[in-house]
Design a protein around this motif. Structure first.
Motif, PDB file in Angstrom:
ATOM      1  N   VAL A   1       1.018  -0.960   0.002  1.00 18.97           N
ATOM      2  CA  VAL A   1      -0.139  -0.329  -0.475  1.00 18.97           C
ATOM      3  C   VAL A   1       0.910   1.221  -0.282  1.00 18.97           C
ATOM      4  O   VAL A   1       2.581   1.542   0.606  1.00 18.97           O
ATOM      5  N   GLY A   2       0.556   2.133  -0.714  1.00 16.72           N
ATOM      6  CA  GLY A   2       1.374   3.704  -0.768  1.00 16.72           C
ATOM      7  C   GLY A   2       2.536   2.881  -1.280  1.00 16.72           C
ATOM      8  O   GLY A   2       2.971   4.401  -1.648  1.00 16.72           O
ATOM      9  N   GLU A   3       2.618   2.727  -3.038  1.00 22.06           N
ATOM     10  CA  GLU A   3       2.829   2.253  -4.027  1.00 22.06           C
ATOM     11  C   GLU A   3       3.468   3.151  -4.613  1.00 22.06           C
ATOM     12  O   GLU A   3       2.035   4.096  -4.546  1.00 22.06           O
ATOM     13  N   ASN A   4       4.334   3.681  -5.960  1.00 19.54           N
ATOM     14  CA  ASN A   4       4.568   4.905  -6.450  1.00 19.54           C
ATOM     15  C   ASN A   4       3.659   4.679  -7.418  1.00 19.54           C
ATOM     16  O   ASN A   4       3.582   5.104  -8.220  1.00 19.54           O
ATOM     17  N   ASP A   5       3.631   3.131  -8.034  1.00 19.49           N
ATOM     18  CA  ASP A   5       3.479   2.758  -9.258  1.00 19.49           C
ATOM     19  C   ASP A   5       2.224   2.131  -8.359  1.00 19.49           C
ATOM     20  O   ASP A   5       2.344   0.820  -8.293  1.00 19.49           O
ATOM     21  N   LEU A   6       0.975   2.596  -9.593  1.00 18.43           N
ATOM     22  CA  LEU A   6       0.036   1.603  -9.337  1.00 18.43           C
ATOM     23  C   LEU A   6       0.218   0.211 -10.093  1.00 18.43           C
ATOM     24  O   LEU A   6      -0.767  -0.910  -9.018  1.00 18.43           O
ATOM     25  N   THR A   7       0.777   0.390 -11.029  1.00 16.18           N
ATOM     26  CA  THR A   7       1.039  -1.384 -11.954  1.00 16.18           C
ATOM     27  C   THR A   7       1.828  -2.261 -10.660  1.00 16.18           C
ATOM     28  O   THR A   7       1.794  -3.472 -11.365  1.00 16.18           O
ATOM     29  N   ALA A   8       2.309  -1.797  -9.781  1.00 19.70           N
ATOM     30  CA  ALA A   8       3.140  -2.608  -8.358  1.00 19.70           C
ATOM     31  C   ALA A   8       2.153  -3.336  -7.124  1.00 19.70           C
ATOM     32  O   ALA A   8       2.260  -4.469  -6.844  1.00 19.70           O
ATOM     33  N   LEU A   9       0.469  -2.908  -7.745  1.00 15.04           N
ATOM     34  CA  LEU A   9       0.017  -3.265  -6.420  1.00 15.04           C
ATOM     35  C   LEU A   9      -0.165  -5.137  -6.941  1.00 15.04           C
ATOM     36  O   LEU A   9       0.191  -5.244  -8.155  1.00 15.04           O
ATOM     37  N   SER A  10       0.256  -6.169  -6.267  1.00 14.65           N
ATOM     38  CA  SER A  10      -0.534  -7.092  -7.063  1.00 14.65           C
ATOM     39  C   SER A  10      -1.783  -7.777  -7.406  1.00 14.65           C
ATOM     40  O   SER A  10      -2.184  -8.225  -8.427  1.00 14.65           O
ATOM     41  N   TYR A  11      -2.870  -7.123  -6.346  1.00 17.99           N
ATOM     42  CA  TYR A  11      -4.670  -6.990  -6.869  1.00 17.99           C
ATOM     43  C   TYR A  11      -4.643  -5.399  -7.886  1.00 17.99           C
ATOM     44  O   TYR A  11      -4.458  -4.465  -6.887  1.00 17.99           O
ATOM     45  N   LEU A  12      -4.700  -5.488  -9.373  1.00 17.17           N
ATOM     46  CA  LEU A  12      -5.375  -3.913  -9.326  1.00 17.17           C
ATOM     47  C   LEU A  12      -6.387  -4.320  -9.686  1.00 17.17           C
ATOM     48  O   LEU A  12      -7.127  -5.197 -10.961  1.00 17.17           O
ATOM     49  N   HIS A  13      -7.146  -3.442  -9.533  1.00 14.92           N
ATOM     50  CA  HIS A  13      -8.356  -3.258  -9.732  1.00 14.92           C
ATOM     51  C   HIS A  13      -9.035  -2.052  -8.849  1.00 14.92           C
ATOM     52  O   HIS A  13      -8.162  -0.910  -8.812  1.00 14.92           O
ATOM     53  N   GLU A  14     -10.404  -1.290  -9.253  1.00 12.35           N
ATOM     54  CA  GLU A  14     -10.654   0.540  -8.561  1.00 12.35           C
ATOM     55  C   GLU A  14     -10.281   0.704  -7.010  1.00 12.35           C
ATOM     56  O   GLU A  14      -9.864   1.333  -6.779  1.00 12.35           O
ATOM     57  N   PRO A  15     -10.518  -0.314  -6.186  1.00 13.81           N
ATOM     58  CA  PRO A  15     -10.632  -0.137  -4.513  1.00 13.81           C
ATOM     59  C   PRO A  15      -9.063  -0.385  -4.435  1.00 13.81           C
ATOM     60  O   PRO A  15      -8.726   0.706  -3.493  1.00 13.81           O
ATOM     61  N   ALA A  16      -8.158  -1.054  -4.377  1.00  6.86           N
ATOM     62  CA  ALA A  16      -6.737  -0.975  -4.709  1.00  6.86           C
ATOM     63  C   ALA A  16      -6.651   0.375  -4.747  1.00  6.86           C
ATOM     64  O   ALA A  16      -5.737   0.813  -4.697  1.00  6.86           O
ATOM     65  N   VAL A  17      -6.757   0.698  -5.823  1.00  5.45           N
ATOM     66  CA  VAL A  17      -5.827   1.839  -6.695  1.00  5.45           C
ATOM     67  C   VAL A  17      -6.614   3.097  -5.944  1.00  5.45           C
ATOM     68  O   VAL A  17      -5.536   3.966  -5.730  1.00  5.45           O
ATOM     69  N   LEU A  18      -8.036   3.007  -5.148  1.00  5.39           N
ATOM     70  CA  LEU A  18      -8.781   4.406  -4.583  1.00  5.39           C
ATOM     71  C   LEU A  18      -7.754   4.133  -3.291  1.00  5.39           C
ATOM     72  O   LEU A  18      -7.291   5.583  -2.766  1.00  5.39           O
ATOM     73  N   HIS A  19      -7.600   2.979  -2.963  1.00  3.25           N
ATOM     74  CA  HIS A  19      -6.812   2.899  -1.761  1.00  3.25           C
ATOM     75  C   HIS A  19      -5.873   3.165  -1.833  1.00  3.25           C
ATOM     76  O   HIS A  19      -4.755   4.736  -1.188  1.00  3.25           O
ATOM     77  N   ASN A  20      -4.955   3.122  -2.586  1.00  7.20           N
ATOM     78  CA  ASN A  20      -3.587   3.426  -2.675  1.00  7.20           C
ATOM     79  C   ASN A  20      -3.384   4.898  -3.215  1.00  7.20           C
ATOM     80  O   ASN A  20      -2.432   6.036  -2.368  1.00  7.20           O
ATOM     81  N   LEU A  21      -4.380   5.379  -3.820  1.00  9.83           N
ATOM     82  CA  LEU A  21      -4.307   7.100  -3.809  1.00  9.83           C
ATOM     83  C   LEU A  21      -4.677   7.660  -2.333  1.00  9.83           C
ATOM     84  O   LEU A  21      -3.833   9.196  -1.857  1.00  9.83           O
ATOM     85  N   ARG A  22      -6.077   7.323  -2.098  1.00  9.27           N
ATOM     86  CA  ARG A  22      -5.719   8.216  -1.149  1.00  9.27           C
ATOM     87  C   ARG A  22      -4.571   7.566   0.611  1.00  9.27           C
ATOM     88  O   ARG A  22      -4.524   8.830   0.655  1.00  9.27           O
ATOM     89  N   ILE A  23      -4.057   6.595   0.296  1.00 10.05           N
ATOM     90  CA  ILE A  23      -2.577   6.706   1.217  1.00 10.05           C
ATOM     91  C   ILE A  23      -2.095   7.729   1.006  1.00 10.05           C
ATOM     92  O   ILE A  23      -1.403   8.112   2.300  1.00 10.05           O
ATOM     93  N   ARG A  24      -1.631   7.726  -0.351  1.00  9.07           N
ATOM     94  CA  ARG A  24      -0.403   8.757  -1.116  1.00  9.07           C
ATOM     95  C   ARG A  24      -1.068  10.056  -0.463  1.00  9.07           C
ATOM     96  O   ARG A  24      -0.438  10.915  -0.094  1.00  9.07           O
ATOM     97  N   PHE A  25      -1.997  10.225  -0.799  1.00  5.12           N
ATOM     98  CA  PHE A  25      -3.032  11.613  -0.618  1.00  5.12           C
ATOM     99  C   PHE A  25      -2.742  12.706   0.258  1.00  5.12           C
ATOM    100  O   PHE A  25      -2.723  13.437   0.906  1.00  5.12           O
ATOM    101  N   ALA A  26      -3.788  11.746   1.320  1.00  2.00           N
ATOM    102  CA  ALA A  26      -4.178  12.900   2.247  1.00  2.00           C
ATOM    103  C   ALA A  26      -3.139  12.364   3.631  1.00  2.00           C
ATOM    104  O   ALA A  26      -3.445  12.799   4.244  1.00  2.00           O
TER     105      ALA A  26
END
Length: 1742
Positions: free
Chosen positions: A67-92
């Motif tokens: 979680v909180g990776e620089n690149d969303l494609t580094a996530l093991s599970y690639l889907h909408e909630p994973a992308v949203l959560h990763n952006l929330r961690i990094r941004f907020a």
């Protein structure tokens, strides 16, 4: 493995949520295949039975480590909630606004200014790979710039997003990056002009909307052109679909374009008063939205900035005022009142004030404008009809005119900007920055939204194709089998809009119809597409709308206004009126068939990568839709011919709150901008990609010992994967990477975590067992002790009875007496032994004390006799010193008296000879005159009248001559008076000093009375001789007077005076010649006086210089101590003049005294001092023997000998006067030779050397004598001329009886003046000779003494002077061979440091010794120019720069050391002091050399920084000094590793090796240690700054383990400093910020005390830097905890009290101030040898 197997207990999933879109839940029970319900545990603790479809299970949540990776494609599970959560961690939480998603940069608008866009950030990203640093707009810009430079291919950066998402700012930063990194070397400031175009386009094209205060209401494609050197040479701008309707209409809380409000805010300024504007509330076009003021925006200041940018682009004030006129006219046009007349007509009052201003500004006819705003002309085939318009129609016509004018003005401004940015050269490549609107959907969507979404469909299609292409290239590069991926293709939607008989074509067709309406067009759409095209729908509840299914969402469009906006027409009569305008700008806007000024028409040749459907532009050229489609076609053609880079701007919330995350709005935008589509395409194949080295490092814990034993890491990875994941379809092995399907990395992370957890359990088991075992042993021991006491107490209780008590008491009594007896015996024995030991000990101590006292007593006796001997010897030396002073003083006085007597005798003899010659000549002249008188008697009468006239003229001339002679006499008296004053002053000072020096030794003067009497007798003899000579002179004078009387008697008796007239005429010419000769004599006298004065000044300067050098070479304090208080008072009173005059004699005496032991042979010239000479020479030899014998035995004795010799050196000797006596008196030389032969054999060598020096002195004396002879010859010539003048005067006196007295007086006066002049010149010459002799003798004596001293120290037969002789024509060869062609590697080996510098200085000394200013100046200038040239030719050669920096500093130090200045001569040896420069002051050249050295040092630092900078980050930050601590994490698409081996990667050893190379090179080249320390400090600062800056920009490096690595690397640097003995040069302190950052990564970050500790410890880091590190902290394992936002807020609250810098980055270009210390050279110039490799054979050592 099956997907269902991942749904086990403790794993987490995402379930839909109405508020947060997705929320997390933990699986409470393992999921079984076929189960309908999934038991979940929500984050708030509630349980939930979630119904699931076995075919569509809820998406799994990624492990926290991902979680909180620089690149969303580094996530093991690639889907909408994973992308949203990763952006929330990094941004907020982490406050990071940029994230990669494959090739897309997702940019979240923070609604807050962040310190991440400075020049330091730009330089940090410059040259870096895209995946090496944190995501940033600068990283995308650098990638585009790098690909353009490497591949010579055009690039594009496509920035898109909603209004308010930050598109304009992102595009602006990208352009600023290009302008900074590609700054051209010319003075055209193209980069500034490119950046200056942004404020102008924003002013005329941006406005406030409900979503954004600075919303771009047009699309813009800025093409930045580069040349072959990749430097900006120009730019070109294209614009798309300006929102013209905003000019006449704004919704609530919106504004018109900024330029209108800026103009209204500046209306009261004098330059704008003629526009007759007011506040924005006064105009309809600016007050419609009800929001004329923006919070935090100063429109007046923005207007000033807009004017500045206009000026920067080269737009003159006239052009600016024309633009402002058009804008003001638009505002006034909006205020024109249209009055309805019935229902069919409307009218405008011609007296309307705003109409008047509008017509005045644009140069229009008011009546015609008022008429045709309310009427229109209809032209038919048969007639022309004027039809009145209703008020709404007239208002629409007015607004259409305003929009048309503004659109033309906007295009005109863009065109002029392009002209200003136009370049004359050839474009090599370009980078385009596209700032275009994103997908839009509102409650009411019209024609503008339709065009915007159409453009986004085209861009999305191009984006999908590009992503698909990149995926395919990646698979092909890695040799992965390619399988077709199904991706969304929006070509059907594009066909629906732009295909034949599509929406746009039907719209254009309807626009061509005279009675076409929106309803008719909509009906055609219904007929053509409803139920025929699935992407087109008809709303159920509306007949005025239609729905299109776009790629992002369904959008409902209102058909109202489509035709009007597409036509964009203005009535012909209004166009004709404007075309006839007197205002040239307005007239040009509406010209027929204007020259195309389209911004698309740049000279760019592009080729489409994919064929695009060309529009059918047969009938649609004039409509907005057809124009937009054509421009979009050109845009797509350009983009397809370039390499695109995508930036998707996201608006986090609609309230514009900083760092607030609205999940619903963000998901909506992610779906619309294509980010999720990219994720979906990646997820269909192998989204997770790891390099082999990353996999090996991360999952090494899962490998067995057997697998780890393999040498090939690639094979190890394959074996491990085959063992861990049996399904080979879940991964693929590429050349450099391993490709995983979705979920497999999470599975591997689960296995790794289980393995680590199992290991932790084992460790915990053993630790807990050890703790429990320790606790058990401690408790057992305590129990045993308790049992022991308890059992003992129990036993005592059982054994206690009456009998037992009695027996026990009796036993105790017996024991008492027995023990007392034993103790008494032992005490007595110990007491006897102690007494015995004390006796022997006291005796031993007494004997030792006695021996010590005895030795001390003897030592005192020895010291007494030794000190007495030393005191006696010191007294004897002092007494000899005083006696010698007295003797030499008396001898000097006698010698001076003898010299004066000799000179007087010589003058008298010369006068006698002169008188005798005059007498003889007078006798001859008398005889000649007698004969001439007889012959002249006959001619007397003829010339009597002429004689009278000549007589008058002669009288006048004689009067003038007398007057002139009187002036000369006055001048002579003045000069003589000055000389007498100077002489008396010097004599007084000399007498005073002599009295003060010899007051203490008056008692010893009686011993010299006999010698004085003998000299007095000689003086009396000389006086007697002088008296006799004077008597003879008197007799001669008497004879002369008798002769004169006889001559006068003969003249009286002579009658033939008539012949004298004729003689007088002949002698008239001689009178004029006589006058000329007198004038010549006067000029010569003045020249001689000037020459004498200049020579006197030169002699004084030389004497003062010699005095200063001599005094500097001697200890001044010692001299002062030897002077009396009166001497010091005189020194303070008289100042430098006294010191210059008297100091010469004192310094001469001191110097002579210093080397008295080596020049005793001079003492032999006086018989009275012979025995003292012998005694002193014997004593000196004795001291020298003692010195040689005791030098190796005891250092203290050596010091004593030197002290004694220094005391003996204080014996004075006035050898100058003695040498004069030696030259003048041959009998003294005979006695000197006799006494020299009687000397011992040990003094023979010394005497021989001194005789050789005497010969040199003789040669110098000969030169002086030759000069004196020249002067005497000149004086003889003058005397001859004077004699001739005297003869002429005598002739005149004899011939003219009446003028006899005048002539005789004139002759006497002339002779007297000449004699006085001769005496004066002789006196001056005598003084000059004395001064020169004194100076020369001092120099020769100094050299003689030093050479004599060196005889005992060196055995070499040849001694050098420390200078190199060269010819003037060899100067260029010297510079070429010694500077330009010299190679450092051949010099630094086995040679002294700074050898070229010493050679150059020895040449400088030679030029100085010649006193040749031109030669010295030429050499210095050539040397400096040569150093500059060789440095310029080797700007990147570290060794050459180091070598010449060292030599420049050595040369500078030599110039200081041998300058003769006291502050630089403190550490010189006597040999070095004699090598000082004598004639020139080179302080100016020292300053120039210092400046050159500073420039070399700065270039030297730059080269070192350039060499070490690429090594710093890999060695300090990326390399694992502690192997096995760090575990690599997946880095996603952006990280491109090309090799499995890290053999070529830099390590910490590379950093240390580079530092060692720098250090060794500097030391080998002889660089001053202080400069080395400063250079190392600068390098360490660079290492710390670059590492810390990279840490700030790399979130993946901010972990606890990385902090340990950094701390370890810092310790290596500290050890290196310690090994090089550089730990005290403050280099370690420069690493303090980096050290504190490493500590901050390792410290605990949870409690309030932790926050306080961070605040107290991190003093070298700013608040911004501390918060950045805390926000970027990233755990590597699940065992680490993230830093909570609450903790960050606590730390930030503590840091608020600090007042430090707000900059995030450290300035890596900062240079510490450099100082060049003065370090004197220890090398003697006489000993320096020139290597043959230098090719300097033309230099000769002197």
């Amino acid at each position: 493995m099956a997907v269902a197997e991942l749904y086990t207990k403790y794993n987490r999933v995402w379930i839909p949520d109405s508020e947060e879109v997705w929320k997390s839940a933990e699986i409470a029970k393992d999921y079984g295949v076929g189960d309908k319900v999934l038991q979940l545990l929500l984050e708030d603790g509630t349980e939930l039975d979630y119904s699931v479809d076995p075919e569509c299970l809820p998406p799994l949540r990624n492990p926290d480590i991902l979680v909180g990776e620089n690149d969303l494609t580094a996530l093991s599970y690639l889907h909408e909630p994973a992308v949203l959560h990763n952006l929330r961690i990094r941004f907020a939480e982490s406050r990071l606004i940029y994230t990669y998603s494959g090739i897309i940069l997702v940019a979240m608008n923070p609604y807050k200014q962040l310190p991440i866009y400075g020049d330091a950030i730009i330089h940090a990203y410059s040259g870096q790979n895209m995946g090496d640093m944190d995501p940033h707009i600068f990283a995308v810009a650098e990638e585009a710039y790098k690909q353009m430079a490497r591949n010579n291919k055009n690039q594009s950066i496509i920035v898109s997003g909603e209004s308010g998402a930050g598109k304009t700012v992102s595009a602006r930063y990208a352009m600023r990056y290009f302008a900074t990194v590609s700054k051209s070397s010319s003075n055209a400031h193209v980069e500034d002009k490119v950046l200056a175009s942004n404020p102008i386009t924003e002013a005329v094209g941006n406005a406030k909307t409900t979503r954004n205060d600075n919303s771009s209401r047009f699309g813009k494609y800025t093409e930045i052109s580069f040349d072959e050197r990749n430097q900006i040479i120009g730019a070109n701008m294209r614009t798309y679909l300006l929102e013209k309707s905003r000019v006449v209409f704004q919704s609530e809380n919106e504004r018109n374009y900024h330029i209108f409000y800026q103009l209204c805010a500046s209306a009261q300024q004098s330059e704008f008063k003629h526009l007759k504007l007011g506040s924005a509330e006064e105009f309809n076009y600016t007050r419609m939205g009800g929001s004329t003021v923006l919070v935090g925006v100063n429109d007046r200041a923005d207007m000033i900035e807009t004017q500045k940018t206009f000026t920067l682009l080269g737009f003159k004030e006239d052009f600016q005022m024309d633009v402002f006129k058009v804008l003001a006219a638009i505002l006034h046009l909006g205020n024109v009142q249209i009055t309805a007349v019935g229902h069919e007509r409307s009218v405008i009052n011609e007296e309307d004030g705003h109409l008047e201003v509008f017509c005045e500004l644009l140069g229009l006819e008011r009546g015609r404008v008022a008429q045709w705003l309310c009427n229109r002309k209809i032209v038919t085939t048969s007639e022309t009809v004027v039809k009145p318009m209703t008020r709404p129609q007239a208002v629409n016509a007015r607004d259409a005119l305003a929009k048309k004018i503004y659109a033309h003005l906007f295009d005109f401004i863009v065109e002029r900007i392009n002209q200003a940015l136009h370049f004359s050269g050839k474009q090599h490549t370009f980078i385009g920055v596209l700032d275009i609107y994103g997908f839009e959907t509102f409650e009411v969507n019209s024609f503008e939204q339709f065009c915007i979404n159409y453009a986004n469909e085209k861009l999305q299609q191009q984006f999908n194709l590009h992503v698909f292409k990149l995926e395919q290239e990646e698979y092909m590069k890695e040799d992965i089998p390619w399988t077709l991926i199904d991706f969304y293709d929006n070509q059907p939607v594009i066909d629906l809009i732009e295909a034949k008989m599509g929406i746009l074509e039907l719209l254009d067709e309807e626009c061509l119809l005279p009675h076409g309406t929106d309803e008719n067009w909509l009906q055609k759409l219904y007929n053509n597409f409803v139920n025929k095209n699935s992407l087109f729908e008809k709303p159920r509840m509306s007949n005025t709308s239609f729905i299109i299914q776009h790629f992002a969402d369904k959008v409902e469009y209102k058909c109202e206004g489509f035709l009007e906006k597409n036509r964009d027409t203005v009535y012909d009569m209004l166009v004709e009126i404007l075309r006839a305008s007197k205002f040239h700008l307005c007239a040009n806007f509406f010209q027929e068939n204007p020259v195309p000024s389209s911004p698309f028409g740049s000279a760019i040749t592009v080729k489409s990568a994919k064929p695009v459907i060309k529009p059918n532009n047969k009938h649609f050229r004039s409509t907005v839709g057809s124009k937009f489609r054509s421009s979009l076609y050109l845009l797509m053609e350009t983009l397809n011919a370039t390499t695109p880079h995508y930036v998707r701007c996201i608006k986090p919330n609609d309230e514009k709150l900083p760092f607030e995350f609205d999940s619903k709005r963000i998901v909506q935008q992610l779906r619309a901008c294509g980010v999720l589509e990219t994720i979906r395409i990646s997820a269909q194949s192998y989204p997770s990609r790891w390099t082999y080295i990353e996999f090996y490092s991360r999952y090494g814990v899962l490998m067995t010992k057997q697998e780890l034993s393999f040498s090939d890491k690639k094979e190890v990875c394959k074996v491990v994967l085959h063992r861990l994941i049996q399904d080979s379809n879940q991964y693929q092995f590429g050349k450099t990477k391993i490709f995983f399907r979705a979920g497999q990395v999470a599975y591997l992370e689960k296995l790794r975590l289980d393995k680590l957890r199992q290991g932790c359990i084992v460790i915990q088991k053993h630790v807990r067992g050890w703790l429990q075992r320790k606790k058990f042993l401690r408790e057992r021991r305590a129990a045993e002790i308790i049992q022991q006491y308890f059992r003992g107490q129990k036993t005592v209780r059982k054994a206690v009875t009456a009998t037992a008590l009695k027996e026990a008491w009796a036993a105790i009594v017996i024991q008492k007496y027995c023990r007392a007896y034993l103790v008494r015996n032992l005490y007595q024995l110990i007491r006897v032994a102690t007494i015995t030991i004390q006796a022997y000990t006291r005796g031993f101590l007494a004997r030792r004390r006695y021996q010590k006292m005895l030795k001390e007593h003897k030592a005192v006796i020895l010291q007494k006799y030794a000190r007495a001997w030393l005191a006696r010897r010191r007294f004897q030396n002092i007494r000899r010193f005083v006696l010698n002073i007295q003797l030499t003083y008396r001898v000097q006085r006698l010698q001076k008296k003898l010299e004066d007597q000799n000179k007087e005798n010589h003058g008298l003899v010369e006068k006698l000879t002169c008188l005798a010659a005059l007498r003889a000549s007078d006798v001859e002249k008398i005889q000649k005159l007698e004969s001439e008188l007889d012959r002249a008697a006959t001619h007397r009468q003829n010339y009597e009248e002429k004689g009278m006239r000549y007589r008058a003229s002669v009288e006048e001339k004689l009067a003038k001559l007398q007057k002139h002679n009187s002036e000369l006499e006055i001048q002579k008296e003045q000069i003589q008076q000055k000389l007498q004053e100077k002489t008396e002053e010097l004599k007084e000072k000399m007498d005073n000093l002599t009295k003060q020096l010899f007051d203490d030794v008056q008692k010893e003067e009686q011993q010299r009375i006999l010698l004085e009497k003998s000299f007095e007798l000689k003086t009396q003899d000389y006086e007697k001789q002088i008296r006799s000579l004077r008597e003879e002179i008197k007799a001669l004078k008497d004879e002369k007077m008798q002769l004169q009387r006889q001559l006068e008697e003969e003249r009286v008796t002579s009658d033939g005076l008539k012949g004298e007239v004729a003689r007088l005429s002949k002698q008239a010419k001689t009178i004029s010649e006589f006058e000329k000769e007198i004038e010549l004599l006067q000029t010569q006298k003045i020249d001689v006086e000037k020459h004498v004065q200049s020579q006197k000044r030169e002699m004084r300067e030389k004497m003062s210089e010699i005095t200063r050098q001599l005094l500097e070479s001697y200890d001044i304090e010692d001299v002062r101590n030897r002077l009396s208080l009166e001497d010091l008072e005189h020194l303070n009173e008289d100042g430098e003049l006294w010191f210059a005059y008297e100091g010469l004699k004192k310094a001469t005496r001191v110097l002579e005294n210093h080397f008295q032991s080596q020049k005793d042979c001079y003492e032999k010239e006086i018989e009275a001092l012979n025995f003292k000479v012998v005694h002193l020479s014997q004593e000196i030899n004795h001291l020298q023997k003692l010195f040689r014998e005791e030098n190796d035995i005891n250092e203290s004795i050596r010091h004593e000998v030197t002290r004694l010799t220094s005391e003996n050196m204080m014996i004075p000797d006035f050898k100058q006067q003695i040498s004069e006596l030696e030259k003048q008196k041959q009998d003294l030389e005979i006695r000197l030779n006799e006494q020299t032969e009687t000397m011992k054999g040990k003094l023979e060598e010394l005497s021989n050397q001194l005789n050789h020096n005497q010969e040199e002195e003789g040669t110098q004396r000969k030169t002086i004598e030759a000069q004196n002879e020249i002067h005497t010859k000149e004086k003889e010539k003058l005397m001859d001329k004077i004699q001739e003048m005297q003869e002429a005067s005598e002739h005149l006196r004899k011939q003219f009886k009446t003028e006899n007295e005048v002539k005789s007086s004139f002759r006497q006066e002339a002779s007297r003046l000449t004699m006085e002049k001769r005496d004066l010149e002789e006196e001056l010459d005598m003084k000059e000779r004395v001064i020169k002799k004194l100076q020369d003798q001092v120099k020769t004596l100094t050299k003689t003494i030093e050479k004599a001293n060196d005889v005992h120290l060196s055995s070499g037969p040849k001694e050098y002077l420390g200078m190199l002789e060269y010819k003037r024509e060899d100067e260029a060869k010297l510079i070429q061979n010694l500077i330009l062609d010299l190679k450092p590697r051949g010099v630094v080996v086995n040679m002294i440091p700074g050898l070229p510098a010493h050679i150059l200085f020895m040449c400088v000394r030679y030029a100085d010794s010649l006193n040749d200013a031109d030669m010295l100046k030429s050499l210095m200038n050539s040397t400096i120019s040569g150093i500059k040239q060789v440095v310029k030719e080797h700007l990147e050669d570290f060794e050459m720069l180091s070598f010449w920096l060292s030599n420049t500093c050595h040369f500078l130090n030599c110039l200081k050391q041998y300058s003769g200045e006291e502050e630089f001569m403190k550490h010189n040896s006597p040999h070095q002091n004699k090598n000082c420069l004598n004639n020139f002051d080179l302080s100016e050249y020292r300053q120039i050399l210092s400046d050159v050295a500073i420039r070399i040092y700065h270039q030297f630092i730059i080269v070192m920084e350039n060499n070490i900078q690429p090594i710093i980050v890999p060695g300090m930050l990326e390399y694992e000094s502690l192997q096995g601590i760090s575990g690599l994490k997946p880095t996603g698409f952006r990280k491109r590793s090309s090799s499995i081996d890290d053999t070529d990667a830099y390590t910490m050893t590379s950093v240390l090796q580079q530092l060692s190379y720098f250090y060794s090179t500097m030391c080998q080249n002889g660089l001053d240690p202080e400069i080395v320390r400063q250079a190392v400090k600068q390098l360490f600062f660079l290492i710390g700054a670059v590492t810390l800056n990279s840490l700030f920009l790399r979130k993946d490096m901010c972990s606890c383990r990385k902090g340990m690595q950094i701390r370890c690397n810092i310790s290596y640097l500290e050890e290196w400093l310690k090994d090089k003995n550089l730990q005290n040069n403050l280099a370690k302190e420069t690493l303090e910020p980096l050290s504190q950052a490493a500590w901050l990564l390792q410290v605990k970050k949870t409690t309030d005390s932790d926050a306080k500790e961070i605040y107290e410890r991190c003093t070298s880091l700013s608040a911004v830097q501390i918060i950045k590190i805390l926000n970027s902290y990233t755990p590597i394992d699940d065992f680490e905890k993230r830093v909570t936002p609450s903790f960050v807020r606590k730390v930030q609250a503590l840091l608020n009290s600090r007042e430090d810098s707000s900059h995030l980055m450290l300035d890596t270009k900062y240079l510490f101030q450099v100082t060049f210390p003065f370090t004197p050279s220890p090398h003697a110039l006489e000993m320096i040898q020139i290597p043959s490799s230098f090719k300097l054979g033309f230099l000769n050592r002197l």
